[in-house]
Design a protein around this motif. Structure first.
Motif, PDB file in Angstrom:
ATOM      1  N   UNK A 145       8.059 -12.878  -0.862  1.00 49.20           N
ATOM      2  CA  UNK A 145       8.311 -13.648   0.446  1.00 49.20           C
ATOM      3  C   UNK A 145       6.813 -13.705   1.118  1.00 49.20           C
ATOM      4  N   UNK A 146       6.738 -14.762   1.850  1.00 51.27           N
ATOM      5  CA  UNK A 146       5.520 -14.836   2.687  1.00 51.27           C
ATOM      6  C   UNK A 146       5.394 -13.795   3.896  1.00 51.27           C
ATOM      7  N   UNK A 147       6.439 -13.416   4.364  1.00 55.64           N
ATOM      8  CA  UNK A 147       6.417 -12.213   5.485  1.00 55.64           C
ATOM      9  C   UNK A 147       5.613 -11.197   4.937  1.00 55.64           C
ATOM     10  N   UNK A 148       5.977 -10.929   3.722  1.00 54.03           N
ATOM     11  CA  UNK A 148       5.060  -9.634   2.977  1.00 54.03           C
ATOM     12  C   UNK A 148       3.648  -9.812   2.504  1.00 54.03           C
ATOM     13  N   UNK A 180       3.544  -7.601   6.542  1.00 55.99           N
ATOM     14  CA  UNK A 180       4.350  -7.096   7.468  1.00 55.99           C
ATOM     15  C   UNK A 180       4.984  -5.745   6.505  1.00 55.99           C
ATOM     16  N   UNK A 181       4.242  -4.707   6.304  1.00 53.22           N
ATOM     17  CA  UNK A 181       4.491  -3.511   5.749  1.00 53.22           C
ATOM     18  C   UNK A 181       3.467  -2.501   5.788  1.00 53.22           C
ATOM     19  N   UNK A 197       8.904  -1.947   4.404  1.00 53.72           N
ATOM     20  CA  UNK A 197       8.426  -3.525   4.611  1.00 53.72           C
ATOM     21  C   UNK A 197       9.475  -4.518   5.374  1.00 53.72           C
ATOM     22  N   UNK A 198       9.180  -5.255   6.313  1.00 51.91           N
ATOM     23  CA  UNK A 198       9.994  -6.023   7.022  1.00 51.91           C
ATOM     24  C   UNK A 198      10.626  -7.309   6.044  1.00 51.91           C
ATOM     25  N   UNK A 208       0.089  -7.585  11.971  1.00 49.78           N
ATOM     26  CA  UNK A 208       0.195  -8.183  11.159  1.00 49.78           C
ATOM     27  C   UNK A 208      -0.761  -9.652  11.079  1.00 49.78           C
ATOM     28  N   UNK A 209      -0.714 -10.060   9.882  1.00 52.63           N
ATOM     29  CA  UNK A 209      -1.409 -11.321  10.079  1.00 52.63           C
ATOM     30  C   UNK A 209      -0.500 -12.661  10.349  1.00 52.63           C
TER      31      UNK A 209
END
Length: 534
Positions: free
Chosen positions: A37-40, A45-46, A124-125, A407-408
């Motif tokens: 996932x792009x979120x991680x 976001x972890x 991780x989110x 986060x980025x």
């Protein structure tokens, strides 16, 4: 120095400390590069960390502040489950060691010689864990059951054997099961890497490694005690508010009393609002994370981050308050927004003791934007940076994450490749930083067109209470949320048609000092860099 620390010479201790911290960093690298996932993999976001067999954090990667201070609670819950070699526990229950449901934690035993000597932890989110809306962050939630799948600490891997039934149950309750499967595998790989590396250190150092677990904690505690001893003793108070809970628009007070006494610090949130109907309730572990972050920020951030940093810090909040809620309270916004206000009030209180170390008010929000469709085709999640408050001796930073997240952003290329979204504008928000001897940082403008029918959810703050200037500095600008140019509330969920444009204008930071005392050359540079319009 303690007797444990004295048993290891300083050079060896420094080598072992760096080796342990590098393992935590490597865990994060494995998780980020192995995720789908792009979120991680893009936003990172972890968080990752190492714990000893007694549940004390011995090393952590410098990832997400709101994750790291809460991780010990998850390990405590797992330790009550009689963990054995080869076990991997999964947990996200905010009332049993978690923070909010999208943050899934894996706790693995470290047992390179078939005896548990510690734990590897990754949090991780995950972009969707079920619930009433895509992204699992429904702004109007009144119960945790609306927010997604709630997992107490259960074995995802039992003695080295995957528990396929638990995997199947999780994947059947989320909108993007392929992403969840891949991201959970990445978390397991990160934890496995920790056991591998600890095994190598055990082969190299033998029992000295286990002594080092205690020694690095003692070292950090002693350095933190020295830092706290330099703060002026006293009792310092501050108060701020949250702007409604998604159910009502009523202000929600957050109050802190910070007591500095010698080498210890106590933060008491008595006077804070009772738990609310909406989702801004925050488990006490989240409040602790925010306080720990502030204490590290105002002392020496170079102190190795582990259990020792926090031994002399105590945090309390009344039961059934917004910072210590009881089930089935909704909590998803507490982790991302209430944590920011806890940071703000704790900093404001400590500014009375050490004004030369504390900046003006930052943006005070994560500006959570969630876009997804109900068929489970995609879920996009973003937290958006804003203005950092001006510092006592320099301007604030522009367009950065502030407080409890670092986060980025999702790169434009990745966002448009992965999702049916098109970025229209991404820019600094001119004139949004508060004026002063030192100017507050600028907020951001992020404008996204949704190219399919979708649900847009927003969890934001500082839309009516501005980031505060200090010592005569002006306040920063408040934020705005727009859907096709029309303003929407700070907490909102809107079904939109294809072609709708969502724009987030994030808050600026407060200014520091009398604006009349700003250096004329700095003002000219502001105009030249188009930070101001006048």
């Amino acid at each position: 120095m303690s007797s444990t620390t004295d048993d290891i010479d300083p050079v060896t201790l420094e080598i072992l400390r760096n080796q342990l911290e590098s393992i935590a960093e490597e865990m994060g690298h494995v998780l980020i590069t192995g995720s789908y996932s792009p979120n991680i993999k893009e936003r990172q976001d972890c968080s990752t960390a190492l714990f000893d067999a007694e549940g004390k954090m011995i090393a952590q990667a410098e990832h997400i502040p709101v994750h790291l201070g809460a991780m010990p609670d998850a390990v405590d819950v797992v330790m009550d489950k009689d963990p054995k070699p080869g076990d991997v526990f999964i947990v996200n229950d905010p009332f049993e060691g978690g923070t909010h449901l999208p943050d899934i934690t894996l706790v693995s035993t470290i047992a390179p010689r078939d005896e548990v000597i510690g734990f590897a932890v990754s949090r991780a989110h995950h972009a969707d864990v079920g619930g009433s809306s895509p992204g699992s962050m429904p702004p109007g939630a009144k119960e945790i059951y609306e927010e997604g799948l709630r997992l107490p600490a259960v074995r995802l891997v039992d003695g080295g054997e995957p528990n396929d039934e638990v995997h199947e149950m999780i994947l059947a309750n989320v909108r993007t099961p392929d992403e969840r499967r891949a991201d959970l595998r990445a978390q397991r790989a990160a934890n496995d890497r920790a056991e591998e590396r600890i095994g190598e250190l055990l082969d190299e150092h033998g029992s000295l490694l286990l002594e080092a677990f205690d020694a690095v904690v003692d070292y950090s505690r002693e350095r933190m005690e020295a830092e706290l001893s330099e703060l002026p003793d006293g009792e310092y108070r501050a108060r701020d508010v949250l702007e409604g809970d998604g159910v009502t628009n009523d202000d929600i007070p957050i109050e802190a009393t910070v007591t500095v006494d010698g080498s210890s610090i106590d933060v008491d949130f008595s006077g804070t609002a009772d738990q609310v109907a909406g989702n801004l309730n925050a488990p006490l572990s989240v409040a602790k994370s925010a306080v720990y972050f502030v204490v590290r920020a105002v002392t020496d951030p170079e102190i190795p981050p582990n259990h020792g940093c926090y031994e002399r810090v105590t945090v309390s909040a009344p039961e059934r308050s917004v910072l210590n809620p009881s089930p089935p309270a909704a909590v998803v916004g507490g982790n991302v927004e209430t944590s920011q206000r806890v940071t703000d009030v704790t900093l404001e209180a400590l500014a009375q003791a050490i004004p030369d170390r504390v900046p003006a008010g930052g943006q005070g929000t994560m500006n959570n934007l969630i876009i997804g469709d109900r068929t489970g085709e995609f879920t996009y999640y973003e937290t958006i940076g804003g203005g950092f408050g001006a510092r006592p001796d320099k301007d604030g930073m522009d367009g950065v994450q502030v407080g409890m997240t670092n986060t980025l952003n999702t790169p434009i290329e990745a966002m448009e490749a992965e999702y049916p979204l098109r970025l229209e504008r991404y820019a600094l928000r001119e004139s949004s930083g508060g004026d002063g001897r030192y100017r507050g940082g600028l907020g951001l403008e992020r404008s996204v067109t949704v190219e399919t029918d979708a649900t847009v959810s927003l969890l934001t703050e500082r839309r009516r209470t501005a980031p505060a200037g200090v010592d005569g500095g002006d306040d920063g600008a408040t934020g705005e949320n727009l859907v096709d140019g029309e303003q929407v509330p700070s907490k909102a969920s809107v079904d939109v048609d294809a072609g709708t444009t969502v724009t987030i204008l994030t808050p600026g930071g407060g200014g520091h000092g009398d604006p009349d005392e700003r250096d004329p050359e700095a003002r000219e540079r502001d105009r030249r860099d188009e930070k101001v319009t006048d």
